[in-house]
Design a protein around this motif. Structure first.
Motif, PDB file in Angstrom:
ATOM      1  N   ALA B  13       0.839  -1.190   0.000  1.00 30.50           N
ATOM      2  CA  ALA B  13       0.000   0.000   0.000  1.00 30.50           C
ATOM      3  C   ALA B  13       0.876   1.243   0.000  1.00 30.50           C
ATOM      4  O   ALA B  13       2.043   1.197   0.417  1.00 30.50           O
ATOM      5  CB  ALA B  13      -0.910   0.002   1.226  1.00 30.50           C
ATOM      6  N   VAL B  14       0.315   2.342  -0.454  1.00 30.33           N
ATOM      7  CA  VAL B  14       1.058   3.603  -0.451  1.00 30.33           C
ATOM      8  C   VAL B  14       0.731   4.382   0.811  1.00 30.33           C
ATOM      9  O   VAL B  14      -0.372   4.295   1.352  1.00 30.33           O
ATOM     10  CB  VAL B  14       0.758   4.450  -1.701  1.00 30.33           C
ATOM     11  CG1 VAL B  14       1.253   3.749  -2.949  1.00 30.33           C
ATOM     12  CG2 VAL B  14      -0.720   4.770  -1.812  1.00 30.33           C
ATOM     13  N   THR B  15       1.705   5.141   1.266  1.00 28.25           N
ATOM     14  CA  THR B  15       1.498   5.980   2.446  1.00 28.25           C
ATOM     15  C   THR B  15       0.317   6.933   2.208  1.00 28.25           C
ATOM     16  O   THR B  15       0.224   7.572   1.161  1.00 28.25           O
ATOM     17  CB  THR B  15       2.768   6.797   2.729  1.00 28.25           C
ATOM     18  OG1 THR B  15       3.845   5.889   3.010  1.00 28.25           O
ATOM     19  CG2 THR B  15       2.580   7.718   3.917  1.00 28.25           C
ATOM     20  N   GLY B  16      -0.559   6.989   3.206  1.00 27.11           N
ATOM     21  CA  GLY B  16      -1.739   7.844   3.112  1.00 27.11           C
ATOM     22  C   GLY B  16      -2.952   7.167   2.521  1.00 27.11           C
ATOM     23  O   GLY B  16      -4.063   7.719   2.558  1.00 27.11           O
ATOM     24  N   GLY B  17      -2.761   5.995   1.982  1.00 24.33           N
ATOM     25  CA  GLY B  17      -3.883   5.277   1.376  1.00 24.33           C
ATOM     26  C   GLY B  17      -4.689   4.513   2.420  1.00 24.33           C
ATOM     27  O   GLY B  17      -4.270   4.338   3.565  1.00 24.33           O
ATOM     28  N   LEU B  78      -7.104   0.455   7.990  1.00 21.85           N
ATOM     29  CA  LEU B  78      -6.102   1.491   8.153  1.00 21.85           C
ATOM     30  C   LEU B  78      -6.545   2.638   7.266  1.00 21.85           C
ATOM     31  O   LEU B  78      -6.458   2.560   6.039  1.00 21.85           O
ATOM     32  CB  LEU B  78      -4.719   0.997   7.724  1.00 21.85           C
ATOM     33  CG  LEU B  78      -4.033  -0.069   8.571  1.00 21.85           C
ATOM     34  CD1 LEU B  78      -4.745  -1.422   8.529  1.00 21.85           C
ATOM     35  CD2 LEU B  78      -2.582  -0.221   8.127  1.00 21.85           C
ATOM     36  N   GLU B  79      -7.075   3.708   7.864  1.00 24.63           N
ATOM     37  CA  GLU B  79      -7.632   4.800   7.067  1.00 24.63           C
ATOM     38  C   GLU B  79      -6.532   5.575   6.338  1.00 24.63           C
ATOM     39  O   GLU B  79      -6.690   5.953   5.188  1.00 24.63           O
ATOM     40  CB  GLU B  79      -8.414   5.772   7.973  1.00 24.63           C
ATOM     41  CG  GLU B  79      -9.656   5.172   8.607  1.00 24.63           C
ATOM     42  CD  GLU B  79     -10.871   5.199   7.688  1.00 24.63           C
ATOM     43  OE1 GLU B  79     -10.743   5.593   6.508  1.00 24.63           O
ATOM     44  OE2 GLU B  79     -11.957   4.804   8.141  1.00 24.63           O
ATOM     45  N   LEU B  80      -5.419   5.777   7.032  1.00 25.35           N
ATOM     46  CA  LEU B  80      -4.289   6.519   6.455  1.00 25.35           C
ATOM     47  C   LEU B  80      -3.034   5.711   6.767  1.00 25.35           C
ATOM     48  O   LEU B  80      -2.401   5.893   7.805  1.00 25.35           O
ATOM     49  CB  LEU B  80      -4.193   7.920   7.061  1.00 25.35           C
ATOM     50  CG  LEU B  80      -5.325   8.906   6.740  1.00 25.35           C
ATOM     51  CD1 LEU B  80      -5.229  10.143   7.630  1.00 25.35           C
ATOM     52  CD2 LEU B  80      -5.271   9.319   5.266  1.00 25.35           C
ATOM     53  N   GLN B  85       3.233   0.970   9.918  1.00 20.76           N
ATOM     54  CA  GLN B  85       2.230  -0.093   9.962  1.00 20.76           C
ATOM     55  C   GLN B  85       2.614  -1.280   9.077  1.00 20.76           C
ATOM     56  O   GLN B  85       1.842  -2.249   8.964  1.00 20.76           O
ATOM     57  CB  GLN B  85       0.857   0.455   9.573  1.00 20.76           C
ATOM     58  CG  GLN B  85       0.328   1.450  10.610  1.00 20.76           C
ATOM     59  CD  GLN B  85      -0.970   2.105  10.203  1.00 20.76           C
ATOM     60  OE1 GLN B  85      -1.114   2.592   9.070  1.00 20.76           O
ATOM     61  NE2 GLN B  85      -1.921   2.159  11.131  1.00 20.76           N
ATOM     62  N   THR B  86       3.781  -1.211   8.489  1.00 24.95           N
ATOM     63  CA  THR B  86       4.337  -2.381   7.793  1.00 24.95           C
ATOM     64  C   THR B  86       4.551  -3.486   8.817  1.00 24.95           C
ATOM     65  O   THR B  86       5.247  -3.293   9.820  1.00 24.95           O
ATOM     66  CB  THR B  86       5.651  -2.026   7.108  1.00 24.95           C
ATOM     67  OG1 THR B  86       5.387  -1.095   6.045  1.00 24.95           O
ATOM     68  CG2 THR B  86       6.343  -3.261   6.553  1.00 24.95           C
ATOM     69  N   ARG B 106       0.761 -10.206   5.096  1.00 23.85           N
ATOM     70  CA  ARG B 106       1.975  -9.380   5.108  1.00 23.85           C
ATOM     71  C   ARG B 106       1.661  -8.071   4.420  1.00 23.85           C
ATOM     72  O   ARG B 106       1.350  -8.053   3.232  1.00 23.85           O
ATOM     73  CB  ARG B 106       3.119 -10.106   4.409  1.00 23.85           C
ATOM     74  CG  ARG B 106       4.447  -9.342   4.470  1.00 23.85           C
ATOM     75  CD  ARG B 106       5.594 -10.191   3.940  1.00 23.85           C
ATOM     76  NE  ARG B 106       5.823 -11.373   4.735  1.00 23.85           N
ATOM     77  CZ  ARG B 106       6.556 -11.416   5.826  1.00 23.85           C
ATOM     78  NH1 ARG B 106       7.155 -10.328   6.259  1.00 23.85           N
ATOM     79  NH2 ARG B 106       6.730 -12.551   6.479  1.00 23.85           N
ATOM     80  N   LEU B 107       1.701  -6.973   5.193  1.00 23.77           N
ATOM     81  CA  LEU B 107       1.407  -5.639   4.670  1.00 23.77           C
ATOM     82  C   LEU B 107       2.686  -4.815   4.619  1.00 23.77           C
ATOM     83  O   LEU B 107       3.398  -4.698   5.615  1.00 23.77           O
ATOM     84  CB  LEU B 107       0.376  -4.923   5.556  1.00 23.77           C
ATOM     85  CG  LEU B 107       0.086  -3.459   5.199  1.00 23.77           C
ATOM     86  CD1 LEU B 107      -0.590  -3.360   3.841  1.00 23.77           C
ATOM     87  CD2 LEU B 107      -0.773  -2.797   6.272  1.00 23.77           C
TER      88      LEU B 107
END
Lengths: 111, 110
Positions: B13-17, B78-80, B85-86, B106-107
């Motif tokens: 995922a991208v930061t802020g997503g 995870l809203e943002l 959070q990895t 695995r995130l």
């Protein structure tokens, strides 16, 4: 501070040797569980032992509640025992899932 | 056989997503849990639920929301998303005497 501490952090054995894993906890525990985590990451429950001694197969767990410690003894280790062993306590006495985990003992059994 | 199924198994995922991790259990257990596992920390409890419609904060809930729309399903949101959070996330269902874990998600947040 950490509520559950495990030792040793890692252990290497020859196949056939015995392993002794330790778990110390700082809070009163209504439940104590030992889990096995495979190298691929899957978690399975091995033993639930809040007090006394319990056996299953080659595993023996002894928990001394007053001293807040538990041990897991693995006899005649096999290469398939390799993985991480996690100790966890439940302080609330309701369902079993609200657990505090230790960081685990990584066991490597070599042929 | 008791089963807890997580999806996806891997996610970048991208930061802020926004990220949603899903968990389904066929055990008919009332209680479900979300944990994360990081090196050196064991598993830490994020959120849990006593049944459909209920969610409770665990030990490290900041930055996470949970949703339990039915007995079978429990989501972690995870809203943002942030790089901190990895982690590997585990879902579990439990009764008083047994607990079953999913295989983990695995995130990676980049």
């Amino acid at each position: 501070g950490q509520q559950v501490q495990q030792s040793p952090a890692s252990l290497v054995l020859q196949e056939g040797e015995n392993a002794e894993l330790q778990c110390n906890f700082s809070s009163t525990a209504t439940q104590l569980q030992w889990f096995y985590q495979s190298p691929g990451g899957s978690l399975v429950s091995l033993l639930s032992n809040p007090s006394g001694t319990k056996h299953t197969g080659r595993l023996t767990s002894t928990t001394v509640t007053k001293e807040r410690r538990s041990s897991l003894h693995i006899s005649s280790s096999q290469t398939t025992d390799s993985g991480t062993y996690l100790c966890a306590i439940d302080r609330w006495g309701s369902a079993l899932g609200r657990l505090h985990f230790g960081a685990g003992t990584q066991l490597i059994v070599i042929p | 056989e008791a089963a807890v199924t997580q999806s996806p198994r891997n996610k970048v995922a991208v930061t802020g997503g926004k990220v949603t991790l899903s968990c389904n259990q066929t055990n008919n257990h009332n209680n479900m849990y979300w944990y994360r596992q990081d090196t050196g920390h064991g598993l830490r409890l994020i959120h849990y639920s006593y049944g459909a419609g209920s969610t409770e904060k665990g030990d490290i809930p900041d930055g996470y929301k949970a949703s339990r729309p039915s007995q079978e399903n429990f989501s972690l949101i995870l809203e943002l998303a942030t790089p901190s959070q990895t982690s590997v996330y585990f879902c579990a269902s439990a009764t008083n005497t047994e607990v079953f874990f999913g295989k983990g998600t695995r995130l990676t947040v980049v």
